[in-house]
Design an enzyme around this catalytic site. Structure first.
Site, short mmCIF file in Angstrom:
data_model
loop_
_atom_site.label_atom_id
_atom_site.label_comp_id
_atom_site.label_asym_id
_atom_site.label_seq_id
_atom_site.Cartn_x
_atom_site.Cartn_y
_atom_site.Cartn_z
N GLY A 288 3.80 2.09 -2.39
CA GLY A 288 2.36 1.85 -2.38
C GLY A 288 1.63 3.05 -2.93
N ASN B 160 3.91 -2.32 7.68
CA ASN B 160 4.38 -2.88 6.41
C ASN B 160 4.76 -4.33 6.68
OD1 ASN B 160 7.52 -2.58 4.59
ND2 ASN B 160 5.60 -3.41 3.89
N GLY B 161 4.15 -5.26 5.95
CA GLY B 161 4.50 -6.65 6.14
C GLY B 161 3.27 -7.55 6.07
N CYS C 155 3.62 -1.81 1.33
CA CYS C 155 3.45 -0.57 2.07
C CYS C 155 4.75 0.13 2.43
CB CYS C 155 2.75 -0.85 3.40
SG CYS C 155 1.18 -1.65 3.23
N TYR D 122 14.75 -4.63 -6.25
CA TYR D 122 13.68 -3.94 -6.97
C TYR D 122 12.93 -2.86 -6.19
CZ TYR D 122 9.34 -3.26 -9.50
OH TYR D 122 8.29 -2.69 -10.13
#
Ligand code: SF4
Length: 476
Positions: free
Chosen positions: A37, A111-112, A11, A251
């Site tokens: 995302g 996010n996580g 996310c 990345y």
């Protein structure tokens, strides 16, 4: 479907306070975070005495149309782009989550991954909580509702119960909040638009597009509260550490983002240089697998003194609705995502730089593409260590089956992808590159990243995931 590497971030989050163009700017911000995302997007914003939410499956531009943006006036908003692993694909799991209670409005985007979600959920349900989704992100709302007192105290107490990785943006009647887990695993930072307007984002690449000026990163364990043009800072835990996900640099993040003081392009370029020093090979050209390996390829070429060329072309328009080729067409060589530039690679000894190898099938296909286009030799150099262990912090590498390096050594993998040679950047070199940029020294800061998918050294307790990890280890 979107990336050619098989790795997906879960996310990206974005928030804005006190701006008359809050909706439109959130749209632009989320658009800049789209790489984090692509399965769903959403936005929650303040209205007179409630929060309105628009969300759905698809890209930001599919969900937040001009019609939606023009239909509302607001000054505060939070937004989310999602790649789903925890919780599944249903619309009920699309964020932000927003609730209107009798005494307050609450909305959040996350996010996580929360490691102890299962135990917490059970406990909360036993005390009357009813969850509207299967996502671990909703937990914080329920924890908050079980706390008493000033909102900041309720928030600190609730966060102390969560174990895992998180970057939250949270909207409440008392202000806009940005929160980062106490190990700083997922990134989050703040920028300023004007004297009274601030933004919070997973990545700083979202700031330039809206003309905001980067202020600083949210620190591990920090709660940043923005209200009336003021920033207040609190910490929910005494013991915090810097363990940013190394894959953010390798990345996930955009090259124009700067995270915890390190520009992503610069970090990747330095990794390429170290790769050239560590693993030299005689060749005619250096090429990078687009897009995330270009920076490392430039660094490798510069250090090795070998020309950098565009040997692979990525078709950016292969999207969600793209009609996939039939098996027969695939056999005939219909390759829509990536093409080899024959005029460049024919009769050349090629060094192909990639950022990582997950399943190995993509690398195999690319080597084949290059050989079919006439490359004499293809030497594969990977600008990160071999990924051997699952991630339990919000990235969709959760089983060993997906990780070819957990079962094949470098030599076996080289044979599998049919390259002339294959080597990975050493973990110490990757950390050295990042630490050199950030601290100009290395030793005392050695453990300041999460590198669990490379070396199995997890930062937090793994709870249920520990059983999963051990079971998978035994099966190997
Ligand atoms: S395990 Fe790997 S992908 Fe997951 S947070 Fe750590 S470094 Fe990032």
């Amino acid at each position: 479907m979107y990336n050619i590497n098989g790795l997906n971030e879960e996310c990206g989050v974005f928030a804005i306070s006190n701006n008359q163009d809050a909706l439109r700017l959130t749209y632009y911000g989320l658009h800049s975070l789209q790489h984090r995302g692509q399965e769903a997007a959403g936005i929650t914003f303040t209205q007179s005495d409630y929060f309105e939410t628009i969300k759905g499956r698809g890209l930001v531009a599919d969900v937040l149309t001009d019609e939606v943006i023009n239909a509302y006036k607001t000054r505060n908003a939070i937004g989310h782009v999602r790649y789903a692993t925890a919780g599944g694909l249903g619309i009920s799991n699309v964020q932000p989550f927003s609730f209107k209670f009798f005494d307050e409005c609450l909305a959040l985007a996350h996010n996580g991954h929360i490691g102890n979600a299962k135990d917490l959920k059970k406990e909360l349900e036993n005390h009357g909580s009813v969850f509207s989704s299967t996502s671990d992100s909703e937990l914080l709302i329920h924890l908050l509702r079980h706390e008493q007192g000033a909102f900041i105290d309720r928030l600190k107490n609730s966060l102390n119960k969560l174990d895992g990785s998180f970057a939250y943006v949270l909207m409440h009647d008392s202000g806009l909040y940005g929160i980062r887990d106490r190990h700083g695993i997922r990134p989050l930072s703040i920028a300023q638009l004007d004297d009274y307007s601030y933004v919070i984002s997973s990545e700083s690449c979202a700031y330039s597009v809206i003309g905001a000026k980067f202020v600083r990163d949210v620190l591990p364990g920090e709660i940043v509260r923005i209200n009336d043009g003021q920033i207040e800072s609190y910490f929910y835990h005494d013991e915090c550490s810097e363990n940013l996900c190394l894959m953010e640099y390798v990345y996930f993040s955009r090259p124009d983002s700067t995270i915890d003081g390190t520009n992503v392009h610069y970090a990747r370029k330095l990794c390429g240089k170290l790769l050239a020093r560590q693993l030299p090979v005689e060749a005619d050209i250096v090429i990078g697998v687009p897009d995330s390996s270009i920076s490392a390829a430039i660094g490798y070429a510069e250090e090795a003194g070998i020309p950098y060329e565009i040997g692979l072309i990525k078709n950016k328009y292969v999207g969600r609705t793209f009609i996939q080729p039939t098996p027969e067409l695939r056999e005939k060589g219909v390759r829509m995502k990536l093409s080899a530039n024959e005029a460049i690679v024919k009769d050349k000894r090629v060094i192909m730089i990639d950022d990582s190898i997950v399943r190995g099938t993509t690398s195999k296909r690319i080597v084949q593409l290059l050989k079919e286009a006439g490359a004499k030799e293809v030497h594969v150099r990977i600008a990160s260590p071999a990924i051997k262990y699952p991630c339990y912090y919000g990235v969709d590498i959760s089983t060993y089956d997906e990780l070819i390096s957990s079962s094949l050594n470098e030599q076996e993998l080289c044979q599998f992808i049919k390259a002339d040679s294959l080597s990975f950047l050493e973990l110490t070199s990757l950390k050295k590159a990042l630490l050199e940029i950030k601290y100009q020294d290395q030793l005392e800061h050695e453990n300041r990243y999460c590198s669990a998918c490379f070396n199995c050294q997890y930062i937090t307790n793994l709870y249920d995931a520990l059983e999963h990890l051990n079971k998978n280890k035994q099966e190997l």
